[in-house]
Design a protein around this motif. Structure first.
Motif, PDB file in Angstrom:
ATOM      1  N   GLY A 167       0.801  -1.221   0.000  1.00  0.00           N
ATOM      2  CA  GLY A 167       0.000   0.000   0.000  1.00  0.00           C
ATOM      3  C   GLY A 167       0.836   1.275   0.000  1.00  0.00           C
ATOM      4  O   GLY A 167       0.297   2.355  -0.203  1.00  0.00           O
ATOM      5  N   LEU A 168       2.140   1.150   0.253  1.00  0.00           N
ATOM      6  CA  LEU A 168       3.024   2.313   0.155  1.00  0.00           C
ATOM      7  C   LEU A 168       3.539   2.401  -1.272  1.00  0.00           C
ATOM      8  O   LEU A 168       3.809   1.386  -1.898  1.00  0.00           O
ATOM      9  CB  LEU A 168       4.253   2.147   1.069  1.00  0.00           C
ATOM     10  N   SER A 169       3.719   3.601  -1.744  1.00  0.00           N
ATOM     11  CA  SER A 169       4.368   3.718  -3.045  1.00  0.00           C
ATOM     12  C   SER A 169       5.846   3.382  -2.849  1.00  0.00           C
ATOM     13  O   SER A 169       6.386   3.482  -1.744  1.00  0.00           O
ATOM     14  CB  SER A 169       4.224   5.138  -3.604  1.00  0.00           C
ATOM     15  N   GLY A 170       6.482   2.980  -3.903  1.00  0.00           N
ATOM     16  CA  GLY A 170       7.909   2.694  -3.836  1.00  0.00           C
ATOM     17  C   GLY A 170       8.712   3.888  -3.371  1.00  0.00           C
ATOM     18  O   GLY A 170       9.686   3.758  -2.626  1.00  0.00           O
ATOM     19  N   HIS A 171       8.308   5.066  -3.789  1.00  0.00           N
ATOM     20  CA  HIS A 171       9.008   6.285  -3.382  1.00  0.00           C
ATOM     21  C   HIS A 171       8.855   6.524  -1.879  1.00  0.00           C
ATOM     22  O   HIS A 171       9.813   6.896  -1.208  1.00  0.00           O
ATOM     23  CB  HIS A 171       8.492   7.504  -4.162  1.00  0.00           C
ATOM     24  N   GLU A 172       7.637   6.315  -1.366  1.00  0.00           N
ATOM     25  CA  GLU A 172       7.402   6.495   0.073  1.00  0.00           C
ATOM     26  C   GLU A 172       8.221   5.501   0.892  1.00  0.00           C
ATOM     27  O   GLU A 172       8.825   5.853   1.899  1.00  0.00           O
ATOM     28  CB  GLU A 172       5.917   6.299   0.415  1.00  0.00           C
ATOM     29  N   GLU A 173       8.230   4.260   0.448  1.00  0.00           N
ATOM     30  CA  GLU A 173       8.944   3.216   1.188  1.00  0.00           C
ATOM     31  C   GLU A 173      10.433   3.519   1.208  1.00  0.00           C
ATOM     32  O   GLU A 173      11.079   3.438   2.246  1.00  0.00           O
ATOM     33  CB  GLU A 173       8.679   1.846   0.558  1.00  0.00           C
ATOM     34  N   LYS A 174      10.985   3.891   0.071  1.00  0.00           N
ATOM     35  CA  LYS A 174      12.416   4.186   0.001  1.00  0.00           C
ATOM     36  C   LYS A 174      12.757   5.386   0.878  1.00  0.00           C
ATOM     37  O   LYS A 174      13.756   5.382   1.582  1.00  0.00           O
ATOM     38  CB  LYS A 174      12.836   4.439  -1.450  1.00  0.00           C
TER      39      LYS A 174
END
Length: 106
Positions: A94-101
């Protein structure tokens, strides 16, 4: 398809820590140590990449299974479990890849 394959595999991999290196491939990897396990992951990664460039989906599945298997061996060698990886994937869901990184940089 067996949905419980990861726990069953982790159980076997843990048991192989006590096995004789001559009687078990996994026990021989443990006996040879971390560098050998990492080398196998590198080899299987390369073979997966090569398979992905081809047209044989069966070969991709075969090589991916080898790669995942050796990654599970690494987890067991380090005293970790596949459930920990699954929990991390669940956390990221549910997190975008950008948010997770970005969350890893804090």
């Amino acid at each position: 398809m067996s949905r419980d394959i990861l726990p069953r595999l982790m159980e076997v991999l843990e048991a192989r820590k006590q096995a004789d290196a001559d009687s078990s491939y996994v026990a021989s990897l443990y006996h040879k140590g971390l560098d050998t396990i990492l080398k196998k992951i590198g080899e299987e990664s390369a073979e997966t990449l090569i398979a992905a460039k081809g047209d044989d989906d069966g070969q991709i599945i075969h090589e991916m299974a080898d790669l995942w298997f050796h990654c599970l061996v690494l987890l067991a060698h380090k005293g970790l479990d596949a459930d920990q990886v699954l929990a991390e994937l669940d956390r990221r869901f549910g997190l975008s890849g950008h948010e997770e990184k970005a969350s890893r940089k804090r």
